[in-house]
Scaffold this motif. Structure first.
Motif, PDB file in Angstrom:
ATOM      1  N   LEU A  42       0.707  -1.358   0.162  1.00 27.68           N
ATOM      2  CA  LEU A  42      -0.156   0.059   0.037  1.00 27.68           C
ATOM      3  C   LEU A  42       0.701   1.558   0.175  1.00 27.68           C
ATOM      4  O   LEU A  42       0.196   1.850  -0.287  1.00 27.68           O
ATOM      5  CB  LEU A  42      -1.108  -0.426   1.265  1.00 27.68           C
ATOM      6  N   VAL A  43       2.043   1.106   0.570  1.00 28.25           N
ATOM      7  CA  VAL A  43       3.047   2.577   0.167  1.00 28.25           C
ATOM      8  C   VAL A  43       4.166   2.619  -0.775  1.00 28.25           C
ATOM      9  O   VAL A  43       4.096   3.238  -1.395  1.00 28.25           O
ATOM     10  CB  VAL A  43       3.043   2.514   1.608  1.00 28.25           C
ATOM     11  N   PHE A  44       4.787   1.037  -0.879  1.00 30.76           N
ATOM     12  CA  PHE A  44       5.863   1.157  -1.884  1.00 30.76           C
ATOM     13  C   PHE A  44       5.846   0.483  -2.757  1.00 30.76           C
ATOM     14  O   PHE A  44       6.460   0.195  -4.115  1.00 30.76           O
ATOM     15  CB  PHE A  44       7.054  -0.092  -0.961  1.00 30.76           C
ATOM     16  N   TRP A  45       4.278  -0.217  -3.398  1.00 26.34           N
ATOM     17  CA  TRP A  45       3.704  -0.237  -4.363  1.00 26.34           C
ATOM     18  C   TRP A  45       4.114   0.283  -4.896  1.00 26.34           C
ATOM     19  O   TRP A  45       2.829   1.587  -5.365  1.00 26.34           O
ATOM     20  CB  TRP A  45       2.846  -1.146  -4.292  1.00 26.34           C
ATOM     21  N   PRO A  46       3.898   0.275  -6.883  1.00 25.46           N
ATOM     22  CA  PRO A  46       3.632   1.258  -8.083  1.00 25.46           C
ATOM     23  C   PRO A  46       1.899   1.057  -7.592  1.00 25.46           C
ATOM     24  O   PRO A  46       0.974   0.261  -7.739  1.00 25.46           O
ATOM     25  CB  PRO A  46       4.218   0.194  -9.145  1.00 25.46           C
ATOM     26  N   LEU A  47       1.943   2.522  -8.626  1.00 24.51           N
ATOM     27  CA  LEU A  47      -0.036   3.076  -7.746  1.00 24.51           C
ATOM     28  C   LEU A  47      -0.784   2.507  -9.605  1.00 24.51           C
ATOM     29  O   LEU A  47      -1.675   2.665  -9.363  1.00 24.51           O
ATOM     30  CB  LEU A  47       0.536   5.232  -8.313  1.00 24.51           C
ATOM     31  N   ASP A  48       0.444   1.970 -10.579  1.00 20.34           N
ATOM     32  CA  ASP A  48      -0.248   1.695 -11.545  1.00 20.34           C
ATOM     33  C   ASP A  48      -0.911   0.140 -11.511  1.00 20.34           C
ATOM     34  O   ASP A  48      -1.618  -0.486 -11.908  1.00 20.34           O
ATOM     35  CB  ASP A  48       0.097   1.680 -13.245  1.00 20.34           C
ATOM     36  N   GLN A  49      -0.183  -0.493  -9.992  1.00 15.45           N
ATOM     37  CA  GLN A  49      -0.517  -1.626  -8.820  1.00 15.45           C
ATOM     38  C   GLN A  49      -1.149  -1.795  -7.899  1.00 15.45           C
ATOM     39  O   GLN A  49      -2.130  -3.529  -7.691  1.00 15.45           O
ATOM     40  CB  GLN A  49       0.558  -2.548  -9.461  1.00 15.45           C
ATOM     41  N   TYR A  71     -20.134  -4.664 -17.244  1.00 12.65           N
ATOM     42  CA  TYR A  71     -19.102  -5.656 -18.114  1.00 12.65           C
ATOM     43  C   TYR A  71     -18.793  -4.851 -19.529  1.00 12.65           C
ATOM     44  O   TYR A  71     -18.010  -5.914 -19.835  1.00 12.65           O
ATOM     45  CB  TYR A  71     -20.193  -6.833 -18.141  1.00 12.65           C
ATOM     46  N   ASP A  72     -18.364  -3.677 -19.728  1.00 14.50           N
ATOM     47  CA  ASP A  72     -17.773  -3.180 -21.097  1.00 14.50           C
ATOM     48  C   ASP A  72     -17.081  -3.056 -20.802  1.00 14.50           C
ATOM     49  O   ASP A  72     -15.992  -1.850 -20.969  1.00 14.50           O
ATOM     50  CB  ASP A  72     -19.488  -2.651 -22.253  1.00 14.50           C
ATOM     51  N   ALA A  73     -16.795  -2.069 -19.455  1.00 11.44           N
ATOM     52  CA  ALA A  73     -16.202  -0.919 -18.771  1.00 11.44           C
ATOM     53  C   ALA A  73     -15.112  -1.764 -18.207  1.00 11.44           C
ATOM     54  O   ALA A  73     -15.087  -2.885 -17.823  1.00 11.44           O
ATOM     55  CB  ALA A  73     -17.203  -0.462 -17.166  1.00 11.44           C
ATOM     56  N   MET A  74     -13.780  -0.842 -18.552  1.00  5.95           N
ATOM     57  CA  MET A  74     -12.639  -1.922 -18.188  1.00  5.95           C
ATOM     58  C   MET A  74     -11.538  -0.525 -17.194  1.00  5.95           C
ATOM     59  O   MET A  74     -12.092   0.430 -17.643  1.00  5.95           O
ATOM     60  CB  MET A  74     -11.425  -1.563 -19.339  1.00  5.95           C
ATOM     61  N   THR A  75     -10.819  -1.341 -16.599  1.00  2.48           N
ATOM     62  CA  THR A  75     -10.373   0.455 -15.299  1.00  2.48           C
ATOM     63  C   THR A  75      -9.460   0.301 -16.060  1.00  2.48           C
ATOM     64  O   THR A  75      -9.028   0.403 -17.394  1.00  2.48           O
ATOM     65  CB  THR A  75      -9.495  -0.605 -14.692  1.00  2.48           C
ATOM     66  N   GLU A  76      -8.501   1.813 -16.125  1.00  7.24           N
ATOM     67  CA  GLU A  76      -8.051   2.699 -16.573  1.00  7.24           C
ATOM     68  C   GLU A  76      -6.037   1.695 -16.608  1.00  7.24           C
ATOM     69  O   GLU A  76      -6.101   0.649 -16.427  1.00  7.24           O
ATOM     70  CB  GLU A  76      -7.012   3.865 -16.026  1.00  7.24           C
ATOM     71  N   SER A  77      -5.326   2.100 -17.870  1.00  3.88           N
ATOM     72  CA  SER A  77      -4.466   1.422 -18.359  1.00  3.88           C
ATOM     73  C   SER A  77      -2.923   1.869 -17.352  1.00  3.88           C
ATOM     74  O   SER A  77      -3.494   2.462 -16.474  1.00  3.88           O
ATOM     75  CB  SER A  77      -3.860   2.406 -20.316  1.00  3.88           C
ATOM     76  N   PRO A  78      -2.220   0.694 -17.581  1.00  2.00           N
ATOM     77  CA  PRO A  78      -2.089  -0.443 -17.982  1.00  2.00           C
ATOM     78  C   PRO A  78      -2.871  -1.705 -17.549  1.00  2.00           C
ATOM     79  O   PRO A  78      -3.102  -2.945 -18.416  1.00  2.00           O
ATOM     80  CB  PRO A  78      -0.914  -0.297 -18.032  1.00  2.00           C
TER      81      PRO A  78
END
Length: 452
Positions: A42-49, A71-78
């Motif tokens: 939660l602190v040191f993990w990459p924000l995109d993950q 069920y068509d929506a997707m979370t943000e890239s990557p």
């Protein structure tokens, strides 16, 4: 004629009720012990993950609020992750959409810690209640290593729902029944969990195998009721899920990837492919299912509800087409099913629980990936490591069979290695009755165990 002496009563110090300081100490132990995991993810993990799965849940709730197809929506890239749970789960996720994502991630993690602590409390009560006033301290100390095993730490990493699914099923099947759910008919929590994440439906099969029709009816009725409710509120999304998204296993992610530790996932990695692979999978599922449900039936007949939940939970992972490593949150229940009420009296239990804990604390699957990529020889050893989640679940089933299999009494009544099963059961029953009234807040169910 020899008359056995009555069981020695527990010392007065052990019978005391835990005070509030004990529960504060328990919370402190769990929080401090969780820091290696929570700080890492939660602190040191990459924000995109960061908390990618709870982001998916939250996105489903947002979709309902703004009228977007769930069920068509997707979370943000990557990541680009779609929603994979039934519409009822999307309805439950609406409150998550009303809170900033950063807050949701921390709050979800805190709830996972609470849920996992509750799982340890309910699964390990036979052991924990022996500590009397010190029960909260022991609870905290036993919870911390459970937070470090890979399935639980991965659940914290991704922001997963598994801790709550396991807790719901455990509270539903556990005997004595927790007072918190005493007004809920047995089977209902399993049904609600199934409506959220489908895989707990394996407990309905367990009910049917044992002709426990009342629990089966309650589970099916609860799942059907909330599913129909979701259909009425979200007809288009319900049709999209049940008519398409559910039948698309690729929607869940790469089925061949190392994280899929079901039997099917292993076969996808090592072969055979195509029709032959499907046939081999079906045969293995049938064999593991028959043996597993027989073991679960034996647990039920022995009134070992913790072992019963442990076995069926492992089957939910092994028999599923796709089961990620974090789905093995059931291992928390497995460890305490192996430990039993007094592992020092039967060292099989102690060593089995330690083996399972150590096995899943080590990230053997990823050691295997590194071994194969190096490449090191023999390659087959790397493959074994890569599939160690599935193998470990099978080993855990074998250990559960072993430790609950009756063994000859020891020649030496005082031998801690052999144990005295009769005395252990008498002591456990006496202590459990005291435990129910004093600090578990639980009571025995009024209903019969079965309608069989």
């Amino acid at each position: 004629m020899t008359v056995d002496a009555p069981p020695t009563p527990a010392p007065a110090a052990r019978r005391g009720r835990p005070g509030w300081l004990g529960w504060v100490a328990c919370a402190a132990i769990v929080v401090v012990g969780s820091l290696p995991v929570t700080l890492h993810y939660l602190v040191f993990w990459p924000l995109d993950q960061w908390q990618v799965d709870v982001e998916v849940y939250r996105m489903a709730g947002q979709s309902i609020i703004i009228g977007r197809p769930v069920y068509d929506a997707m979370t943000e890239s990557p990541q680009l992750l779609p929603s994979t749970y039934p519409p009822f789960a999307a309805l439950l996720a609406i409150p998550l959409a009303l809170v900033p994502f950063g807050v949701v991630g921390w709050l979800w993690t805190a709830l996972q810690l609470v849920a996992t602590t509750a799982i340890v409390w309910y699964a390990g009560w036979r052991l924990i209640h022996r500590a009397g006033r010190r029960a909260p301290i022991l609870l905290g100390l036993l919870t911390v290593p459970m937070l470090w095993i890979q399935p639980v730490s991965d659940g914290i990493r991704f922001g997963q729902v598994n801790a709550f699914i396991v807790l719901a099923c455990l509270m539903d099947l556990r005997r004595p029944r927790p007072r918190l759910v005493r007004g809920i008919p047995p089977g209902v929590l399993v049904g609600l969990a199934t409506a959220i994440k489908l895989t707990p439906g394996v407990f309905v099969v367990h009910y049917a195998v044992n002709r426990r029709w009342r629990e089966a009816r309650h589970a099916v009725a609860a799942a059907a009721l909330v599913t129909v409710l979701a259909w009425l509120l979200l007809p288009e999304n319900s049709f999209a899920f049940w008519g398409g998204a559910l039948s698309d296993p690729a929607r869940l992610g790469p089925n061949r990837g190392t994280s899929n530790q079901s039997i099917r996932g292993v076969l996808l990695r090592i072969g055979p492919d195509g029709t032959a692979g499907t046939l081999v999978w079906l045969v293995l599922v049938a064999v593991v299912g028959v043996l597993g449900f027989r073991l679960a039936r034996r647990m039920w007949q022995q009134d070992d509800s913790i072992g019963e939940v442990a076995v069926v939970g492992l089957l939910a992972v092994l028999l599923s087409p796709v089961a990620w490593i974090h789905h093995l949150h059931w291992l928390v229940v497995v460890v305490f099913a192996l430990l039993g009420p007094d592992p020092l009296r039967d060292r099989r239990r102690l060593w089995s629980a330690l083996l399972v804990t150590a096995w899943f604390t080590c990230r053997l699957e990823w050691w295997g990936v590194s071994w194969i990529a190096a490449p090191l020889h023999p390659v087959w050893f790397g493959r074994v490591l890569q599939n160690s989640g599935c193998l470990g679940a099978l080993v855990a089933l074998g250990l559960l069979w072993w430790v609950t299999n009756p063994r000859p009494a020891s020649d030496d009544p005082g031998d801690l290695q052999g144990g005295d099963e009769g005395e252990e059961q008498a002591d456990t029953a006496a202590d459990a009755a005291d435990h129910d009234d004093r600090y578990a807040g639980e009571e025995h169910p009024a209903e019969e165990r079965s309608e069989a």
